[in-house]
Structure formats: C-alpha cells, structure tokens
Design an enzyme around this catalytic site. Structure first.
Site, short mmCIF file in Angstrom:
data_model
loop_
_atom_site.label_atom_id
_atom_site.label_comp_id
_atom_site.label_asym_id
_atom_site.label_seq_id
_atom_site.Cartn_x
_atom_site.Cartn_y
_atom_site.Cartn_z
N CYS A 269 0.82 -1.21 0.00
CA CYS A 269 0.00 0.00 0.00
C CYS A 269 0.85 1.27 0.00
O CYS A 269 2.03 1.25 0.35
CB CYS A 269 -0.92 -0.01 1.22
SG CYS A 269 -2.33 1.12 1.05
N ASP B 16 -5.93 -3.72 11.63
CA ASP B 16 -4.78 -2.83 11.75
C ASP B 16 -4.36 -2.70 13.21
O ASP B 16 -5.06 -3.14 14.12
CB ASP B 16 -5.14 -1.45 11.19
CG ASP B 16 -3.93 -0.69 10.66
OD1 ASP B 16 -2.80 -1.08 11.00
OD2 ASP B 16 -4.13 0.28 9.92
#
Length: 203
Positions: A10, A127
């Site tokens: 990412c 996360d």
C-alpha cells in the site's frame, strides 16, 4: 491472484513502486487518497492503474470522506477496490456496494475484535491499535478472525517480522506500507521484494 497468501503493498506513488510490487508478486496494490505522506491525486492514480496487469487488485484508500466523493474518485481513478478507514455505517457500505467495487473494511484492533462481514465487506483488514503508526502490535493477545475468512493482518509489518506474524496468526493475507519504505512515504524496491518473499515463505 495467487493461491497462496494474499499480499497487498500500500501507499504506492510512482511507476517504479507499481512495477516493483507487480514483479514481486503482490496480489493488490494500494493508492492513498486521504491525508497522508503517501497521498496521490486522482490523475496520478489513474495513470498508475493503467500499468497494473489484470489479476492484480488496485485499491483506493479513504478515511472519512463523503460517500459521493469516494464514488467519484474511485470511478475516475479506475480502481477495483475501496478500502475504508473510519466510522462508516452499514448504509455507507451498502451504497458503495452498488458501484461494483470490492470493499475492504480497515478496523483498528482494540478491546473489541472487529468481525469479518459486519459491514458487508469483502475483506477485513485488522490494523494496529494506532493505525498508520508503523509499530508492530501484539498479534497473539486475542483470537483474530475465523478460519476461511478473508482478513488481512496489518500494522507494523516488515520483511523482518512478517514471517513470524503469518506463522502466529495464519491470516488470509497481509498488508504493508511503512515497513517497505526507505523514508516516510518513499518506497524501497528491495524491501518490497523482500517482504513478499518473506510473507510467502510461511504460507
């Protein structure tokens, strides 16, 4: 996409970033549209998406933007998936689902463990308690997600620890951004390659 561990890289910003991630074998590449050192504009994302071969998922990362803005950016950039970081409700997800994008719900790991599918998402990204910190967290403190669920482990992963993280939690996939950077917001091709190799070594 690969039949082994799903790997997402990412925060990509350049042609070199994209080409390196694709050549390394990433299943998905992410472009950040929310406030971040990794943020890119829609025109750049559209240009980079055109470099991505079929079979590699292109993901747009958003945080608390109005749903109409997300739809507009996602359509103009030509991305295949929308990743949401924020307090969006089920109606927000249902609205985006009509656009045909793969939906990824990013949720911070806290006192309550987020569960796959609660918002109708296609993938759940777990996360760190402080998302974006780049700091590894205690993956073993609680059960994470169920077997067979499409969930990605994220937060503080790097080529040095991703193998241990995969072995410990057995995720469906992993996601990395800061862990493959030479400086904040600048990717390192060698680290991208090393990350994919180390992640897949345990899958």
């Amino acid at each position: 996409m690969s039949n082994s561990l799903f790997v997402k890289i990412c925060g990509l910003k350049t042609e070199r970033d994209v080409d390196t991630a694709v050549e390394a074998g990433a299943d998905a590449i992410g472009f950040v549209f929310s406030e971040s050192p990794r943020r890119i504009d829609v025109a750049t994302a559209a240009r980079l998406c055109r470099r991505v071969p079929e079979g590699v998922l292109t993901v747009g990362v958003f945080r608390e933007e109005p749903v109409h803005e997300v739809r507009s950016v996602a359509a103009d950039a030509g991305i295949g998936a929308v990743q949401l970081h924020g307090p969006e409700d089920r109606g927000y997800y249902d609205d985006l689902a009509t656009g045909g994008w793969t939906l990824i719900r990013a949720a911070a790991f806290g006192d309550l463990v987020p569960r796959f599918g609660d918002m109708g998402e296609d993938m759940l990204l777990l996360d760190a308690p402080v998302p974006g910190s780049g700091v590894a967290w205690d993956w073993n403190s609680k059960p994470l997600a169920g077997s067979g669920e499409k969930w990605l482990l994220a937060g503080g992963l790097s080529p040095d620890n991703v193998g241990h993280a995969v072995e410990a939690t057995r995720p469906w996939g992993v996601d990395v951004s800061s862990g493959v950077e030479q400086s904040r917001g600048v990717k390192d091709p060698a680290l991208i390659k090393a990350f994919v190799k180390a992640a897949r070594a345990q899958s």
